[in-house]
Every structure is written in structure tokens, then in C-alpha cells.
Design a protein around this motif. Structure first.
Motif: not given
Lengths: 271, 340
Positions: B295-298, B300-307
Motif C-alpha cells: 500500500l505504501l509504495l503504490s 507513494a507512486d500515485f502521489i509521485a506521478q500526479h502531485a
């Protein structure tokens, strides 16, 4: 030949030799207590008997076979040990800790059975911690905690149980409580107990067989009444004393000699 | 009375732990659906689900199955691998800070990967080097720490190893050219950009083999081992065999994770910690940790892609910020509660 014995053992940590050519026999069905001054090797002997320390030479025999040639899980069904220091994992409950004593009886395929459950419950009943089953171990007092660890060792259901200083850090009332419990387990369940104890009077009162050690060898062993004499205490501990009859039980009671007079003290002071 | 309580609570599997694990898995699925539907070409959640079950239109199928899904799978698998590895390390050294990124394993992977970058090697060579480097560092620590594989000695050797490897990495970076250093820095931060089935499949195979080994074969023994070596030996746990086996398996997971996504910061440290805090259960909490890590990494990657609107961040930036903040918050609250 008894079920548990060690012959010709050299016990060493790395290069530091604790004992040489040490032989002991644990009489079957006895409550054996090992006594001796600090660093005499009594805890080391217990570690060797419980296969935690492999003798450099000599062997420990369990049921006639070298304890180190048997699978550790098989040994764990016959021989239990309550170490001096164990850590209760954070947040573990009494029932969970006691249940861990069933580990050697379980496997990947056989994880938890009605039998395990019955044994855990009995162990908690016989050590008087059943009412605490759902409590966290960290919340308990020292005496309660020691009873929980004993319950865990009992749940292992081994005919032989070794206890390394089970009364350390407990106040006098809890010491007696734990020892009474051990005596009861020995009498009622017929287990062979081996304990390392510091208090000579406790040893004399509860042991059916006493082993007195000094610098890595057995100074004397046998019935407490025969072993625990003023000469032996002087020889093993270097402590002048009188041994009288315990008014409660008639077992030997060690009374250290009174403080020497001022004249003697000044001779000591010069040294 | 006790009969019921024991039955409810046989060998440490608590209802609370199950709730935490299931919640984390469900949350991962939700994050995944949104993650797969978000991007330059938005897809509605219902269409995402339909496409995953093979009922989507060809355009959706291409975007999801070929472009977005592999990256998401890599994120989930790397998160799970790092978390499981971290949980085993923390349990073995009996210290909540004893994670593989503190103890030199991740640094081994990084240093070896840097060498490949400086030499201008391919991505495949880089991955292989990272795995080899992580395993080599672990074996070396094992060798130096000797039999005292638990506690302080292992931590000290590991921290020393990490320091030496960080020094070597710094030296390598001073030797690299600008282009190489840019690639190196991106890799060192940890990024999931451009990850495809090429990274996902080997991860899937390794996790498929190692996770069951850890959970089924090592899990019960690791729980017992937390009571101390003597107590565990007395109960019939083959202590050194278990410790070495679990350590190598955990290092393998961490190394493969680093090979696929770079040394993503803090996941191996935080996920098991968070899982333990949520479940409040003793033991390494392997399954809840794995779910929380995924959950953490998926996430975090969602945030990283769209923040940020204009460009995506490497995922390591997000885990670093979030993980560091969590750690500071944790230390402050623990301090206030008088626990440290």
C-alpha cells in the motif's frame, strides 16, 4: 544409567575454560539443585545439560544418546529449560506466551490442536495464572511473570525440566512461592527438575538431590542432609558457619558465623 | 472461561492483525484502480475494472495492460518485498531501527549499481549488479559479525558497512560524467519510471518463492526467536539455521526490490513498524507488513506521478518525505509518552 547425565565434559566459552573432566548424573525423578559460589560453572553446567553449550570434549547423554546427535525439536519434547533471561515480546498476552511452549509439538502441517489447548490451559491452572490469561505480560509483577514463564516451560510437557536461577530478582515471598510451585510440580507430576539456586537454605529445603560445585568441579553430591555440612560450606564458599536443623522442616539450615571481633578486622585491614 | 480465550487466540494470530492486513489489501486495490485510471488519458474506475477482467476496449487494454499495470505491479511487489525484508531484519536484530537500509544491504546494492552506471552498462546489467551487491554485502556482514548475528554486534557491523559503502558510492559519483551521474542519481533516489513487465516478472517469481518460505517456514520460528536465543533453542528452534536462512531470504527480497526500483527510502523501515503499531501484536507481523508495504509504495507512486502538474517525481522523493515525517512524528510522540 539415568536419563540425563554428562561424562568427562570440558566446558568452555571460546578459549576460556570453565570446567574440565566434569561428570554429573541427574537422578531420575529427583528435584536436583546445583549450588556453588559465583563463577563456579553451575549455570554453564546447566547450559551444557540443556544442549545450549556443546562440550569441547565429553558428552551429554539424554536417554542413552548424545544430546547433540538428536534433532533439536526431538530433544525439546523431552528436555525443557527456563533460561535466566528471556524477553517477553512487546504486547504478548499470558495465554499467547504460554502457548509458545507448544512449539516443539507443532509443525507446518500440524499447527494448533485441541490437545495443545488443553495443555496450555492446564499449565496456566497449575501455575495459578489462568485468571491472567488475557493480560499483557508487561503489566505483571515479577513474581507473576516468573510463574507465566514456568507455565510456558510446563506447556512444553517435558519429563525433564531445567531451571536457571528461577528465583533471581524476586522478593522472599515470591521466591518461596515459585519454589513451592516447583516442589509441587515435582511431587504431583513426577517431573525431574534441575535448578540452579543461590540460597543454600532454599536448596536444602527443596532439593531431593544436591550438587555442590566449586571451580568447575563437583565438590560433593547426594542427599541435602549429607552434603550440606559446615565443612562443605567452608570448603566451597570459604564461609565459616554453623549448620543447624531448620525448625520448620528439619533440613539443614546454614547460619553464617557472626562478624569477627575488632582485633580480627584490623588484621584484615592490613592485608 | 480461559478455554474460549485460548481458542480465540491460539498462536498469535489476532483478529486485529487480520483487520489491518485486509484493510491494507483493500486500500491497495482502491489505490490501484485510481492509479490505473489517472494520467494523460483518464479512464473511469468502472472501465478500469472491466479492462482488468478482460472486458475493456482495445485502447483501454493497451493503456492499462501495457503501460500502467506493469508499473503498478512493480510498485506493489517492491513495496511488499522491502516490507517483508525489513520485518525480518527488525525481528532478527530485535531493534525497530534495524532495517536493511541502515545495515548496509541496500548500500551494497547501490554501490554495485553505481559501478555499472559509471561503466555505462545496460539496465539489465545494473539490476544484476544490484542483486549481487546486496547479497555480497549481506554475506560479508554475516561473516564479520560471526555467530553473534543478533543485537548490537550485527547492528554495528552493518552500520559500519553502510558507511564504507556510502563513501565508495560518493567516490564513484565524483568520477562519473554528467550524463552518468544524472542516471545514477535518479536510480539512487528510487524511481518506477518506465518500469515494464521486464522488471515485474522476475520480481513476481522471486516473491512467489521467497515469501511463502519466510511466512510458512520461518515465521513461527522467528516469533519464538524474539524471546531470546536460549529460550528459542530450548523450545527446539534451530537458531543459527533459521537466522541465516531468514537473513538470506530477506536480503534477497531487498536486493531484488532495489534492483527493480532503486533503493527506495524508508519503506523497509516504516512498513513493518507501522504494521506492528497498528496490529499491536508481537512477532515480525510478516503478512500485515507485506500488505502495508504494498500500500505504501503504490500509494507513494500515485502521489509521485500526479502531485505536481508539470512533471512526475521519482517515488523515492515521496517515500523519503513521508517516511522521514513519520519517523520524526513517532520519535516526538514516543518521547512525550516517556518511552524513549
Amino acid at each position: 544409567m539415568t536419563r540425563l547425565s554428562g561424562t568427562g565434559m570440558t566446558l568452555a566459552y571460546d578459549k576460556r575454560v570453565i570446567a574440565e573432566d566434569l561428570s554429573v548424573e541427574i537422578p531420575d525423578g529427583s528435584f536436583t539443585v546445583i549450588i556453588g559460589p559465583n563463577a563456579c560453572g553451575k549455570s554453564t553446567l546447566l547450559r551444557a545439560l540443556s544442549r545450549l553449550l556443546k562440550p569441547t570434549t565429553g558428552t551429554v547423554l539424554l536417554d542413552g544418546r548424545d544430546v547433540h546427535s538428536q534433532p533439536t525439536r526431538t530433544v525439546a519434547k523431552t528436555l525443557g529449560l527456563l533460561p535466566q533471561s528471556s524477553t517477553a515480546p512487546d504486547g504478548i498476552t499470558v495465554a499467547e506466551l504460554v502457548a509458545r511452549g507448544r512449539y516443539p509439538h507443532q509443525s507446518i502441517l500440524r499447527r494448533w490442536s485441541a490437545e495443545d489447548e488443553r495443555v496450555v490451559e492446564e499449565s496456566m491452572e497449575s501455575t495459578g495464572v489462568a485468571d491472567l490469561a488475557d493480560r499483557n505480560v508487561d503489566e505483571l509483577s515479577g513474581g507473576q511473570r516468573q510463574r507465566v514463564w514456568l507455565a510456558m516451560a510446563l506447556a512444553q510437557q517435558t519429563p525433564l525440566l531445567l531451571l536457571d536461577e528461577p528465583t533471581t530478582y524476586l522478593d522472599i515471598a515470591h521466591q518461596i512461592e515459585v519454589l513451592d510451585l516447583c516442589a509441587e510440580l515435582h511431587e504431583r507430576q513426577g517431573r525431574t527438575l534441575v535448578a540452579v539456586l543461590h540460597d543454600l537454605n532454599h536448596a536444602a529445603r527443596y532439593a531431593t538431590h544436591l550438587i555442590a560445585m566449586r571451580s568447575g568441579r563437583v565438590a560433593r553430591s547426594g542427599q541435602p542432609g549429607d552434603v550440606l555440612t559446615a565443612e562443605l560450606v567452608e570448603e566451597v564458599f570459604g564461609l565459616p558457619c554453623r549448620v543447624i536443623d531448620d525448625p520448620e522442616t528439619g533440613t539443614p539450615l546454614v547460619v553464617p558465623a557472626a562478624r569477627r571481633r575488632t582485633g580480627d578486622l584490623s588484621t584484615n585491614a592490613r592485608i | 472461561m480461559t478455554l474460549v480465550e485460548v481458542r480465540r487466540n491460539p498462536v498469535g494470530i489476532r483478529p486485529r492483525a487480520v483487520v489491518v492486513g485486509v484493510t491494507a489489501v483493500v486500500a491497495t486495490v482502491v489505490v490501484s484502480v485510481f492509479s490505473l485510471g489517472t494520467g494523460d488519458f483518464p479512464i473511469a474506475p468502472a472501465d478500469v475494472v472491466a479492462t482488468l477482467f478482460g472486458a475493456g476496449n482495445p485502447a483501454h487494454e493497451f493503456i492499462i495492460n501495457e503501460l500502467r499495470l506493469p508499473r503498478l505491479i512493480v510498485a506493489i511487489l517492491v513495496g511488499a518485498a522491502l516490507a517483508a525484508g525489513g520485518a525480518v531484519f527488525q525481528s532478527l536484530v530485535r531493534n525497530p531501527l534495524g532495517s536493511p537500509d541502515m545495515l548496509g544491504v541496500t548500500n551494497g546494492a547501490s554501490t554495485a549499481a553505481l559501478v555499472v552506471v559509471i561503466l555505462g552498462g545496460s539496465d539489465l546489467q545494473l539490476s544484476v549488479a544490484a542483486i549481487a551487491g546486496g547479497m555480497a554485502a549481506t554475506l560479508l556482514i554475516q561473516l564479520i559479525a560471526g555467530r553473534a548475528l543478533h543485537g548490537f554486534r550485527f547492528i554495528l557491523v552493518g552500520v559500519g558497512m553502510a558507511a564504507i559503502l556510502t563513501g565508495i558510492s560518493g567516490y564513484l559519483l565524483t568520477r562519473g560524467q554528467q550524463m552518468e551521474n544524472a542516471r545514477a542519481l535518479l536510480w539512487l533516489t528510487g524511481s518506477l519510471d518506465g518500469r515494464s513487465w521486464t522488471q515485474a516478472v522476475p520480481l513476481l517469481v522471486v516473491l512467489g518463492a521467497v515469501l511463502p518460505f519466510l511466512v510458512l517456514a520461518c515465521g513461527p520460528g522467528l516469533r519464538i526467536l524474539e524471546m531470546g536465543d536460549d529460550a528459542a533453542s530450548a523450545l527446539g528452534v534451530p537458531v543459527s539455521l533459521l537466522r541465516n536462512g531468514a537473513l538470506l531470504a530477506a536480503a534477497l527480497l531487498v536486493s531484488f526490490g532495489a534492483a527493480a526500483a532503486g533503493p527506495v527510502a524508508f519503506v523497509a523501515l516504516i512498513a513493518p513498524h507501522l504494521a506492528k503499531r497498528l496490529t499491536r501484536a508481537p512477532g515480525p507481523n510478516l503478512l500485515p507488513s507485506i500488505a502495508v508495504g504494498a500500500l505504501l509504495l503504490s500509494g507513494a507512486d500515485f502521489i509521485a506521478q500526479h502531485a505536481l502538474d508539470d512533471r512526475a517525481l521519482p517515488v523515492g522523493v515521496v517515500t523519503g518525505l513521508v517516511g522521514g515525517a513519520y519517523l520524526v512524528w513517532l520519535l516526538t510522540t514516543e518521547r512525550r509518552a516517556g518511552r524513549i
